[in-house]
Design a protein around this motif. Structure first.
Motif, short mmCIF file in Angstrom:
data_model
loop_
_atom_site.label_atom_id
_atom_site.label_comp_id
_atom_site.label_asym_id
_atom_site.label_seq_id
_atom_site.Cartn_x
_atom_site.Cartn_y
_atom_site.Cartn_z
N SER A 103 98.19 39.07 -49.84
CA SER A 103 97.39 39.05 -48.82
C SER A 103 96.50 37.46 -48.46
O SER A 103 95.89 37.24 -47.50
CB SER A 103 96.19 39.89 -48.95
N GLN A 104 96.93 36.71 -49.22
CA GLN A 104 96.41 35.26 -49.31
C GLN A 104 97.22 34.42 -48.20
O GLN A 104 98.49 34.30 -48.68
CB GLN A 104 96.14 34.60 -50.60
N SER A 153 101.18 43.21 -41.28
CA SER A 153 101.22 44.12 -42.25
C SER A 153 102.34 43.62 -43.30
O SER A 153 102.37 43.84 -44.50
CB SER A 153 101.28 45.46 -41.94
N GLU A 159 101.90 40.92 -45.46
CA GLU A 159 100.90 41.08 -46.47
C GLU A 159 101.68 41.84 -47.65
O GLU A 159 101.88 41.65 -48.77
CB GLU A 159 99.76 42.07 -46.15
N PRO A 176 91.10 46.67 -36.12
CA PRO A 176 91.36 48.14 -36.35
C PRO A 176 92.50 48.60 -35.35
O PRO A 176 92.70 47.95 -34.23
CB PRO A 176 90.06 48.83 -36.20
N GLN A 195 92.59 41.06 -39.66
CA GLN A 195 93.29 42.44 -39.14
C GLN A 195 92.48 43.08 -38.29
O GLN A 195 91.14 43.19 -38.57
CB GLN A 195 93.84 43.10 -40.27
N ALA A 250 100.14 43.57 -35.33
CA ALA A 250 99.55 44.15 -36.45
C ALA A 250 100.77 44.56 -37.51
O ALA A 250 100.29 44.39 -38.71
CB ALA A 250 98.69 45.20 -35.93
N ASN A 276 92.63 35.53 -45.81
CA ASN A 276 92.82 36.88 -46.37
C ASN A 276 93.39 37.59 -45.15
O ASN A 276 92.49 37.77 -44.10
CB ASN A 276 91.65 37.52 -47.15
N VAL A 277 94.56 38.34 -45.17
CA VAL A 277 95.01 39.17 -44.03
C VAL A 277 94.03 40.04 -43.66
O VAL A 277 93.64 40.14 -42.42
CB VAL A 277 96.30 39.66 -44.72
N ARG A 278 93.20 40.71 -44.52
CA ARG A 278 92.27 41.51 -43.83
C ARG A 278 91.19 41.04 -43.39
O ARG A 278 90.48 41.71 -42.67
CB ARG A 278 91.77 42.31 -45.36
N ASP A 279 90.95 39.75 -43.25
CA ASP A 279 89.85 39.13 -42.70
C ASP A 279 90.35 39.04 -41.05
O ASP A 279 89.45 38.76 -40.44
CB ASP A 279 89.75 37.74 -43.20
#
Length: 118
Positions: free
Chosen positions: A63-64, A55, A58, A90, A88, A51, A83-86
């Motif tokens: 993030s792409q 981060s 990113e 929690p 990641q 994780a 996208n990194v957030r897609d």
């Protein structure tokens, strides 16, 4: 955590060129978290370590993520973006990492694997 500069990226690339992938991951994290020793970074759970690496990716590169792979069935090249957030997950509380299991009056301590285990 701080993003890596171009100079740091080059330094990490050169240091990690001959390293095992696990050591390469720790070298990357060590550059981004200069206050942590390698031993502390190696004691992080694999999930926490990865994780942090995501981060760092990113922070440093955005993030792409443009991805490339080959179809396992036909070897046709595949290109896609994420996208990194897609991807990641929690964060998992550190308190939920260690567990105890008692079987027939024998207590077993269970924990998630770390880089040292690998």
């Amino acid at each position: 955590m701080q993003p890596l500069t171009a100079a740091q990226l080059l330094q990490v690339w050169e240091a990690g060129e001959l390293q095992h992938p696990i050591d390469r991951a720790l070298t990357l994290l060590g550059s981004a978290l200069p206050g942590q020793t390698r031993a502390v970074l190696a004691s992080y759970s694999i999930g926490r370590r990865d994780a942090l690496l995501l981060s760092l990716r990113e922070l440093t590169l955005g993030s792409q993520m443009d991805c490339h792979s080959a179809c396992p069935a036909c070897s046709e090249p595949l290109e896609f973006s994420l996208n990194v957030r897609d991807i990641q997950a929690p964060p998992i509380p550190e308190s939920s990492i260690d567990h105890q299991l008692v079987i027939d009056r024998t207590t077993y301590r269970l924990r998630v694997p770390t880089s040292v285990d690998l």
